[in-house]
Design a protein around this motif. Structure first.
Motif: not given
Lengths: 163, 163
Positions: B21-29
């Motif tokens: 989840l953290s990775d995905d969030m960071t990427r989306s951001l």
DNA sequence: CCGACATAGTGAAGGTGCATCACGAAATGA
DNA sequence: TCATTTCGTGATGCACCTTCACTATGTCGG
């Protein structure tokens, strides 16, 4: 039933757990004189045994240059040493010191202990349900490429890990 | 049953979810031209309305100085502006630009959408069980001071005095 | 009205994590 | 042997975060 409201709430729980756990880990690590990145390296080293920096770079998915910095710091704080590679004179083998090995072993032990604390009092069926649910979410994430895409200016998934 | 093995496995699931989840969030951001810290600030601002940097510093639990830097960056990228505080001339009110407001609203919308994707196909009882399990874990964490206690050096005669 | 003190924000300096580029040194393959 | 690849690192630069010092204000007790 299964209102969007509930979905959001569930995601909220997960996000909260993310924040709480991350914070706690970081704090515990700091108590050992470690940072997240350095501990991550140690963890990988623990599971792989003496490794070249190249291998560690690939494992941690960071640039080789960054590994140099992390290893520098871990050498300075007596967690690891750089040993010459037996056959490749270009490479170095990052190896645990006694101190580093002791700490890492203790960390692993404490992780199990931590798991015990979290789930010891939880009924079996409840624990099973939790794990099933998590697996479900994980699977769904993977199914959706985990990359929610997010491209344009007005379409972005997720926010910050701030509850 | 409820072997330590199962506990460790459950914790493993949680940690995996955290990472994914953290990775995905960071990427989306990143796709929006945002970093975690900046998005976090935006998120807080979205929920509080125009705020002074002091308030934001307390909300994000970082130093006021750091807020200055984050706001500088967000001003430079046209997400927010610094407006004079109506009554306190020392303070500034961080306020959304149109662009910033649009992005943030979209982020919130997408978070709900994301939650829907994750849980839409999950039976009600399963979802409820998951949330219950998460609440349980969260409660247990709080009960234990949320501190893993970490691995102490090598003084490891299982002196589990520290919870 | 006035010092004494608290508060808001920022400059300066420094630590950590991370990245890319350039490079030397050693390994490899033809 | 020579071209190419690979390992690790120096040099730079960005982002996040902190503490310390300092200015400009706000506030409160006299």
């Amino acid at each position: 039933m299964t209102s969007p409201q509930k979905h959001t709430e569930a995601l909220g729980r997960i996000l909260e757990l993310v924040v709480v756990l991350s914070d706690d880990m970081t704090r515990s690590l700091a108590a050992q004189g470690l940072t997240d990145a350095r501990a991550h390296l140690l963890w990988e080293l623990h599971h792989r045994g003496p490794s070249t920096q190249r291998v560690l770079a690939d494992a941690l998915r960071v640039s080789p240059r960054n590994i140099t910095g992390l290893v520098d710091a871990l050498v300075a704080t007596d967690f690891v040493t750089r040993e010459p590679h037996p056959t490749d004179r270009r490479a170095t083998l990052v190896t645990f010191t006694e101190h580093g090995a002791a700490i890492t072993t203790a960390m692993e032990r404490d992780q199990h202990e931590f798991a015990r604390i979290l789930f010891a009092d939880m009924p079996d069926d409840r624990l099973a349900a939790l794990v099933d649910g998590l697996d479900d979410v994980l699977a769904r994430l993977r199914a959706h490429g985990v990359s929610i895409d997010a491209a344009r200016d007005d379409t972005d998934p997720e926010s910050e890990a701030g509850r």
